[in-house]
Write a protein that holds these residues in place. Structure first.
Motif, PDB file in Angstrom:
ATOM      1  N   LYS A  97      31.461   2.219  -3.059  1.00 22.43           N
ATOM      2  CA  LYS A  97      31.365   0.808  -3.475  1.00 22.43           C
ATOM      3  C   LYS A  97      29.916   0.296  -3.451  1.00 22.43           C
ATOM      4  N   GLY A  98      29.004   1.089  -2.875  1.00 21.32           N
ATOM      5  CA  GLY A  98      27.603   0.685  -2.854  1.00 21.32           C
ATOM      6  C   GLY A  98      27.115   0.188  -1.507  1.00 21.32           C
ATOM      7  N   ALA A  99      27.978   0.191  -0.489  1.00 18.25           N
ATOM      8  CA  ALA A  99      27.555  -0.243   0.851  1.00 18.25           C
ATOM      9  C   ALA A  99      26.847   0.909   1.568  1.00 18.25           C
ATOM     10  N   PRO A 100      25.832   0.614   2.402  1.00 20.67           N
ATOM     11  CA  PRO A 100      25.141   1.690   3.115  1.00 20.67           C
ATOM     12  C   PRO A 100      26.115   2.577   3.903  1.00 20.67           C
ATOM     13  N   ALA A 101      25.966   3.888   3.764  1.00 15.23           N
ATOM     14  CA  ALA A 101      26.870   4.833   4.436  1.00 15.23           C
ATOM     15  C   ALA A 101      26.241   6.222   4.458  1.00 15.23           C
ATOM     16  N   LEU A 102      26.647   7.013   5.454  1.00 17.62           N
ATOM     17  CA  LEU A 102      26.119   8.375   5.603  1.00 17.62           C
ATOM     18  C   LEU A 102      27.128   9.449   5.190  1.00 17.62           C
ATOM     19  N   THR A 103      28.263   9.015   4.644  1.00 18.45           N
ATOM     20  CA  THR A 103      29.359   9.956   4.359  1.00 18.45           C
ATOM     21  C   THR A 103      28.894  11.169   3.535  1.00 18.45           C
ATOM     22  N   THR A 104      28.193  10.898   2.439  1.00 19.04           N
ATOM     23  CA  THR A 104      27.792  11.994   1.554  1.00 19.04           C
ATOM     24  C   THR A 104      26.733  12.863   2.227  1.00 19.04           C
ATOM     25  N   VAL A 105      25.770  12.219   2.880  1.00 16.67           N
ATOM     26  CA  VAL A 105      24.687  12.973   3.522  1.00 16.67           C
ATOM     27  C   VAL A 105      25.236  13.882   4.616  1.00 16.67           C
ATOM     28  N   GLN A 106      26.182  13.351   5.399  1.00 13.83           N
ATOM     29  CA  GLN A 106      26.764  14.190   6.453  1.00 13.83           C
ATOM     30  C   GLN A 106      27.470  15.415   5.865  1.00 13.83           C
ATOM     31  N   ALA A 107      28.151  15.207   4.742  1.00 13.15           N
ATOM     32  CA  ALA A 107      28.825  16.341   4.091  1.00 13.15           C
ATOM     33  C   ALA A 107      27.800  17.366   3.608  1.00 13.15           C
ATOM     34  N   ALA A 138      41.183  16.554  -9.424  1.00 13.94           N
ATOM     35  CA  ALA A 138      40.446  15.313  -9.167  1.00 13.94           C
ATOM     36  C   ALA A 138      40.399  15.036  -7.673  1.00 13.94           C
ATOM     37  N   THR A 139      39.363  14.321  -7.247  1.00 16.24           N
ATOM     38  CA  THR A 139      39.328  13.848  -5.863  1.00 16.24           C
ATOM     39  C   THR A 139      40.015  12.479  -5.790  1.00 16.24           C
ATOM     40  N   HIS A 140      40.449  12.096  -4.594  1.00 11.60           N
ATOM     41  CA  HIS A 140      41.016  10.759  -4.410  1.00 11.60           C
ATOM     42  C   HIS A 140      39.908   9.709  -4.383  1.00 11.60           C
ATOM     43  N   ASN A 141      38.730  10.106  -3.934  1.00 12.39           N
ATOM     44  CA  ASN A 141      37.632   9.156  -3.737  1.00 12.39           C
ATOM     45  C   ASN A 141      36.635   9.206  -4.891  1.00 12.39           C
ATOM     46  N   GLU A 142      35.857   8.150  -4.989  1.00 17.67           N
ATOM     47  CA  GLU A 142      34.897   8.017  -6.084  1.00 17.67           C
ATOM     48  C   GLU A 142      33.492   8.441  -5.649  1.00 17.67           C
ATOM     49  N   ARG A 143      32.693   8.871  -6.634  1.00 11.78           N
ATOM     50  CA  ARG A 143      31.256   9.151  -6.475  1.00 11.78           C
ATOM     51  C   ARG A 143      30.992   9.992  -5.208  1.00 11.78           C
ATOM     52  N   GLY A 144      29.986   9.598  -4.423  1.00 23.42           N
ATOM     53  CA  GLY A 144      29.603  10.400  -3.257  1.00 23.42           C
ATOM     54  C   GLY A 144      30.734  10.592  -2.254  1.00 23.42           C
ATOM     55  N   ASP A 145      31.619   9.621  -2.160  1.00 25.38           N
ATOM     56  CA  ASP A 145      32.777   9.789  -1.262  1.00 25.38           C
ATOM     57  C   ASP A 145      33.684  10.903  -1.775  1.00 25.38           C
TER      58      ASP A 145
END
Ligand SMILES: [Mg+2]
Length: 295
Positions: free
Chosen positions: A44-54, A273-280
């Motif tokens: 959604k565009g909020a700061p997060a580390l989800t993709t980086v951690q992956a 397909a993934t359930h989540n969008e973009r980096g998520d």
């Protein structure tokens, strides 16, 4: 009627490929990167580390990731370097870098030998052969360079505007070198100088016979791998094309909103397909790959 793709976590076929895949080809924009091109945000565009951690977990496991994007060599090289990856494919499959210390390799499809002048890039040759001139003459006020993304390109041109691609292709077919125009979808540039244009599309001019798919096949062969070892993940029609060169194709969920992308998947039954969008969505894929590989 829109096509229903199986989800990554519900597909036995996907599970089988994930358990043996050795390399992943990934698109950047709209796939690994979120809105505005950041990797440090959620879908959604909020700061997060989800993709980086992956990404860190994939790197820690020693699993191989290669970026495959329409961006130019400098941009793609910088992003890859920051993420810890050495090989990449840039400019829609026209540039391959196997290693940062080696020179770039250009893939020029059907262009015959001798097309380039000494020290001339394929990008410069396209201008010299009149590709931009015929398009601006055929569609005055309706097409222009996609400033500021048009700089530092070595093979392909990136344009924006609103034109009939079939007529544009006919105009390009009058030139001495084979050049193809690709419509890469709608964009919303903050400013442009187009006249009476409501919907702005991005167009790429590429040497005919080039593709992300061909570049992926070339890179895999060089690495001693085959498509059976590979996963491809993306969000656009050109990414679906790249999925032809992989055992498993994965679309991040935001891709499903584009009917052109879904239409492109019709001939492939190896796409989920993934359930989540973009980096998520990318992180969802990465965790599935890590788990399937026993990490
Ligand atoms: Mg993309």
């Amino acid at each position: 009627m829109s096509r229903q793709l199986p989800y990554l976590n519900e597909s036995p076929y996907a599970a089988e490929v994930l358990s043996r895949a050795r390399i992943t080809l990934t698109d950047l924009d709209g796939t690994l990167l979120g809105l505005g091109g950041s990797v440090l945000i959620d879908a959604k565009g909020a700061p997060a580390l989800t993709t980086v951690q992956a990404i860190i977990e994939v790197n820690r496991a020693g699993l191989d990731v290669v970026v495959c994007t329409g961006r130019n060599r400098i941009q793609t090289g910088e992003v890859s370097r920051i993420l810890g990856w050495s090989s990449f494919i840039a400019e829609l499959g026209c540039i391959i870098m196997y290693d940062r210390r080696q020179p770039a390799e250009y893939l020029l499809g059907q262009w015959p030998d001798g097309v380039l002048l000494p020290d001339e890039t394929p990008h410069q040759a396209m201008t010299r052969y009149g590709a931009l001139r015929v398009l601006t003459e055929t569609f005055p006020g309706k097409i222009e360079e996609h400033d500021p993304w048009h700089t530092d390109r070595e093979v392909t041109h990136v344009l924006r505007g609103s034109i009939d691609c079939r007529a544009a292709q006919e105009a390009l077919n009058t030139l001495e070198v084979p050049i193809e125009i690709i419509d890469n979808g709608i964009v919303h540039p903050p400013r442009h100088t187009l006249v009476d244009v409501d919907e702005v599309h991005v167009y790429h001019l590429v040497p005919k016979g080039t593709s992300k798919e061909l570049a992926v096949r070339t890179l895999l062969e060089r690495r001693g791998l085959t498509s059976e070892d590979a996963i491809a993940i993306g969000d656009s029609a050109t990414d679906v094309e790249m999925m032809n060169a992989a055992a498993l194709g994965i679309l991040v969920n935001n891709a499903l909103a584009d009917p052109r992308v879904l239409a492109a998947t019709e001939e492939l039954d190896t796409i989920v397909a993934t359930h989540n969008e973009r980096g998520d969505g990318w992180a969802e894929f990465a965790h599935a790959w890590l788990a399937a590989r026993g990490f």
